[in-house]
Design a protein around this motif. Structure first.
Motif, PDB file in Angstrom:
ATOM      1  N   ASP A 144       3.340  10.141  -8.364  1.00 40.55           N
ATOM      2  CA  ASP A 144       3.312  10.183  -7.141  1.00 40.55           C
ATOM      3  C   ASP A 144       4.691   9.365  -6.683  1.00 40.55           C
ATOM      4  OD1 ASP A 144       0.484  10.157  -7.091  1.00 40.55           O
ATOM      5  OD2 ASP A 144      -0.011   7.875  -7.792  1.00 40.55           O
ATOM      6  N   GLY A 158       0.798  -1.015   0.574  1.00 37.20           N
ATOM      7  CA  GLY A 158      -0.222   0.015   0.085  1.00 37.20           C
ATOM      8  C   GLY A 158       0.590   1.323  -0.068  1.00 37.20           C
ATOM      9  N   ALA A 206      -0.532   4.153  -4.823  1.00 40.63           N
ATOM     10  CA  ALA A 206      -1.081   3.403  -5.757  1.00 40.63           C
ATOM     11  C   ALA A 206      -0.700   2.989  -7.367  1.00 40.63           C
ATOM     12  CB  ALA A 206      -2.550   4.560  -6.489  1.00 40.63           C
ATOM     13  N   HIS A 207      -1.455   1.928  -7.280  1.00 35.42           N
ATOM     14  CA  HIS A 207      -0.446   1.914  -9.132  1.00 35.42           C
ATOM     15  C   HIS A 207      -1.818   0.695  -9.183  1.00 35.42           C
ATOM     16  CE1 HIS A 207      -0.031  -2.071  -6.095  1.00 35.42           C
ATOM     17  NE2 HIS A 207      -0.668  -2.840  -7.062  1.00 35.42           N
ATOM     18  N   HIS A 208      -1.101   0.334 -11.016  1.00 35.81           N
ATOM     19  CA  HIS A 208      -2.316  -0.175 -11.546  1.00 35.81           C
ATOM     20  C   HIS A 208      -1.728  -1.710 -12.682  1.00 35.81           C
ATOM     21  CE1 HIS A 208      -1.116   3.386 -13.843  1.00 35.81           C
ATOM     22  NE2 HIS A 208      -1.303   2.696 -15.135  1.00 35.81           N
TER      23      HIS A 208
END
Length: 97
Positions: free
Chosen positions: A56, A39, A42-44
């Motif tokens: 980020d 955590g 954020a990632h995708h």
């Protein structure tokens, strides 16, 4: 620019690979991936690859640097208050650089 330095413009939503992000942060890719999974930021995914936004990564780097400087300041202040700097003595014939 007026001082001869280069300026690079990047889109606000530039997604980069985990390897590039790890290189920017100076850490290994496997460690960075473990941090992402815990955590950290954020990632995708694009297919089977993780991507993070450069903004980020840069925000995290700034936050990390600020925390490091605060910790170093606290250590130096504690050492000074404990009188550790007063104990430094130069050896016979030695001098300050």
């Amino acid at each position: 620019m007026c001082h001869g330095q280069t300026v690079t413009l990047i889109p606000d939503n530039l997604a980069i690979t985990t390897q590039r992000a790890a290189d920017i942060l100076g850490i290994s890719r496997p460690f960075f991936i473990k941090q992402l999974e815990s955590g950290l930021m954020a990632h995708h995914r694009i297919g089977n690859q993780r991507r993070v936004y450069l903004r980020d990564v840069m925000d995290f780097a700034k936050k990390r640097d600020k925390e490091r400087l605060a910790a170093l300041d606290m250590l130096a202040r504690d050492a000074f208050e404990a009188g550790l700097y007063e104990r430094n003595v130069f050896p016979e014939g030695g001098m300050d650089e």
